[in-house]
Design a protein around this motif. Structure first.
Motif, PDB file in Angstrom:
ATOM      1  N   ASP A 170       0.803  -1.225   0.000  1.00 46.85           N
ATOM      2  CA  ASP A 170       0.000   0.000   0.000  1.00 46.85           C
ATOM      3  C   ASP A 170       0.838   1.279   0.000  1.00 46.85           C
ATOM      4  O   ASP A 170       0.291   2.373   0.181  1.00 46.85           O
ATOM      5  CB  ASP A 170      -0.912   0.020   1.238  1.00 46.85           C
ATOM      6  CG  ASP A 170      -1.935  -1.105   1.208  1.00 46.85           C
ATOM      7  OD1 ASP A 170      -2.151  -1.698   0.132  1.00 46.85           O
ATOM      8  OD2 ASP A 170      -2.520  -1.387   2.279  1.00 46.85           O
ATOM      9  N   LEU A 171       2.148   1.157  -0.188  1.00 45.08           N
ATOM     10  CA  LEU A 171       3.011   2.328  -0.094  1.00 45.08           C
ATOM     11  C   LEU A 171       3.027   3.172  -1.368  1.00 45.08           C
ATOM     12  O   LEU A 171       3.653   4.230  -1.399  1.00 45.08           O
ATOM     13  CB  LEU A 171       4.446   1.902   0.240  1.00 45.08           C
ATOM     14  CG  LEU A 171       4.646   1.281   1.622  1.00 45.08           C
ATOM     15  CD1 LEU A 171       6.108   0.881   1.813  1.00 45.08           C
ATOM     16  CD2 LEU A 171       4.210   2.243   2.725  1.00 45.08           C
ATOM     17  N   ASP A 172       2.389   2.691  -2.439  1.00 45.35           N
ATOM     18  CA  ASP A 172       2.323   3.432  -3.701  1.00 45.35           C
ATOM     19  C   ASP A 172       3.719   3.729  -4.249  1.00 45.35           C
ATOM     20  O   ASP A 172       4.031   4.856  -4.641  1.00 45.35           O
ATOM     21  CB  ASP A 172       1.542   4.738  -3.513  1.00 45.35           C
ATOM     22  CG  ASP A 172       1.170   5.387  -4.848  1.00 45.35           C
ATOM     23  OD1 ASP A 172       1.041   4.647  -5.844  1.00 45.35           O
ATOM     24  OD2 ASP A 172       1.026   6.624  -4.899  1.00 45.35           O
ATOM     25  N   LEU A 173       4.568   2.690  -4.267  1.00 44.01           N
ATOM     26  CA  LEU A 173       5.916   2.822  -4.811  1.00 44.01           C
ATOM     27  C   LEU A 173       5.927   2.434  -6.275  1.00 44.01           C
ATOM     28  O   LEU A 173       5.037   1.725  -6.759  1.00 44.01           O
ATOM     29  CB  LEU A 173       6.886   1.921  -4.042  1.00 44.01           C
ATOM     30  CG  LEU A 173       7.057   2.217  -2.554  1.00 44.01           C
ATOM     31  CD1 LEU A 173       7.930   1.145  -1.916  1.00 44.01           C
ATOM     32  CD2 LEU A 173       7.666   3.593  -2.347  1.00 44.01           C
ATOM     33  N   GLU A 174       6.954   2.890  -6.990  1.00 44.57           N
ATOM     34  CA  GLU A 174       7.096   2.457  -8.376  1.00 44.57           C
ATOM     35  C   GLU A 174       7.438   0.958  -8.372  1.00 44.57           C
ATOM     36  O   GLU A 174       7.984   0.429  -7.402  1.00 44.57           O
ATOM     37  CB  GLU A 174       8.142   3.295  -9.104  1.00 44.57           C
ATOM     38  CG  GLU A 174       9.509   3.301  -8.478  1.00 44.57           C
ATOM     39  CD  GLU A 174      10.386   2.244  -9.123  1.00 44.57           C
ATOM     40  OE1 GLU A 174       9.986   1.687 -10.161  1.00 44.57           O
ATOM     41  OE2 GLU A 174      11.453   1.965  -8.561  1.00 44.57           O
ATOM     42  N   PRO A 175       7.091   0.218  -9.441  1.00 45.13           N
ATOM     43  CA  PRO A 175       7.134  -1.252  -9.421  1.00 45.13           C
ATOM     44  C   PRO A 175       8.479  -1.850  -9.012  1.00 45.13           C
ATOM     45  O   PRO A 175       8.517  -2.810  -8.242  1.00 45.13           O
ATOM     46  CB  PRO A 175       6.762  -1.636 -10.860  1.00 45.13           C
ATOM     47  CG  PRO A 175       5.910  -0.502 -11.332  1.00 45.13           C
ATOM     48  CD  PRO A 175       6.494   0.719 -10.698  1.00 45.13           C
ATOM     49  N   ALA A 176       9.586  -1.287  -9.495  1.00 46.02           N
ATOM     50  CA  ALA A 176      10.899  -1.868  -9.177  1.00 46.02           C
ATOM     51  C   ALA A 176      11.183  -1.765  -7.677  1.00 46.02           C
ATOM     52  O   ALA A 176      11.655  -2.716  -7.053  1.00 46.02           O
ATOM     53  CB  ALA A 176      11.999  -1.181  -9.974  1.00 46.02           C
TER      54      ALA A 176
END
Length: 326
Positions: free
Chosen positions: A234-240
């Motif tokens: 749920d941190l909304d990070l970019e995929p990598a």
């Protein structure tokens, strides 16, 4: 019109970006005294670096999922150790840790004549007799490791001169050496239970636009710390960056699995991998500080970030002198 300009611009851009990759930096902002599990994570492509302080000692873990290698770096000693980090290697490391722990218990049983459970109970009672404050700490308590280290120094200072290993073994078995500190009878050992901390789950909150749930670690009526936990997903990070964080969590859980089987009282409860967005720390029931997690994406990360600093030497792993410590 200069038809060579686009090519020249491309060359300049490539030269400017050489040795630098765009990545994600996850870092705690500290106010006051509030230790966290890590200080900073730097993620770029298939690589990640975790900087932290363990008992005040700075160290880093560098993970390369492309090469499937993990390097532990101890900065004060200027040393490092590299190990494989593929699934089979991590499973093997977990098994080795568990086997080593069992072997140590078996060797102690040969010296003391007690099985693991009895020896653990006797050591627990010896700790509490020598260091009364240990009675309030369970094995999984956040303060246990630091308090146990101080108590070990106290216990070692009371051992008579000579062969300390045999003296401590005799103390654990209830022999003469225990009288130099606080003698503990077998029935007293059985009557010294582990006191566990407990986790109280509270309200939901929003920190910098990310949702989390409050969890308080409590001993008796005293709050030790308060975390607002958010699942990594749920941190909304970019995929990598999300993949690297999930991999780090998986490796940590697998390595610790063997020891958790031997010490279930210290194991974390099952659930999705999570990270504290905010931590509030307390001592003696009073707040000492706060740590809040910040996120930066598109950061230029130099290649050197994921390299062992020049001059560091490989760590020499070997058996220590058992007579130097109980």
């Amino acid at each position: 019109m200069n038809h060579h300009r686009p090519a020249r611009l491309l060359v300049l851009l490539l030269a400017a970006s050489a040795g630098v990759d765009a990545g994600t930096v996850i870092e705690y902002r500290h106010e006051g005294d509030c230790p966290t599990d890590f200080d900073r994570m730097t993620i770029s492509g298939l690589r990640a670096r975790i900087d932290m302080h363990v008992d005040g000692t700075p160290m880093s873990t560098i993970a390369d999922d492309g090469e499937q290698l993990m390097t532990q770096v101890l900065h004060e000693l200027g040393t490092y150790m590299t190990m494989e980090s593929d699934d089979d290697a991590i499973d093997f490391q977990s098994d080795v840790m568990r086997s080593s722990h069992i072997h140590a218990g078996n060797e102690a049983a040969k010296v003391t004549g007690m099985d693991r459970a009895t020896l653990t109970a006797r050591l627990r009672a010896q700790q509490v007799a020598s260091c009364p404050e240990m009675a309030d700490l369970g094995f999984g308590d956040p303060d246990y490791a630091e308090a146990a280290a101080r108590c070990a120094e106290t216990m070692a200072s009371t051992v008579p001169s000579g062969d300390r290993r045999q003296a401590v073994a005799a103390a654990m078995a209830g022999g003469r050496a225990s009288q130099a500190a606080h003698p503990v009878a077998p029935q007293d050992a059985a009557a010294t239970p582990w006191r566990k901390t407990r986790t109280e789950r509270g309200e939901e909150a929003t920190i910098d636009g990310r949702r989390c749930r409050v969890e308080r670690t409590v001993r008796g009526e005293t709050v030790l710390r308060e975390d607002c936990l958010s699942p990594i997903a749920d941190l909304d990070l970019e995929p990598a960056a999300l993949r690297r964080l999930n991999r780090i969590a998986t490796v940590g859980a697998t390595v610790g699995r063997g020891l958790a089987e031997l010490h279930p009282e210290a194991a974390d409860e099952a659930g999705p991998p999570s990270v504290p967005l905010r931590r509030r720390c307390y001592r003696d029931g009073r707040p000492t500080g706060t740590a809040t997690l910040s996120f930066r994406s598109g950061v230029d990360v130099p290649e050197a970030t994921f390299e062992v600093p020049a001059g560091y030497r490989p760590m020499q792993v070997g058996a220590s002198d058992a007579s130097d410590a109980p």
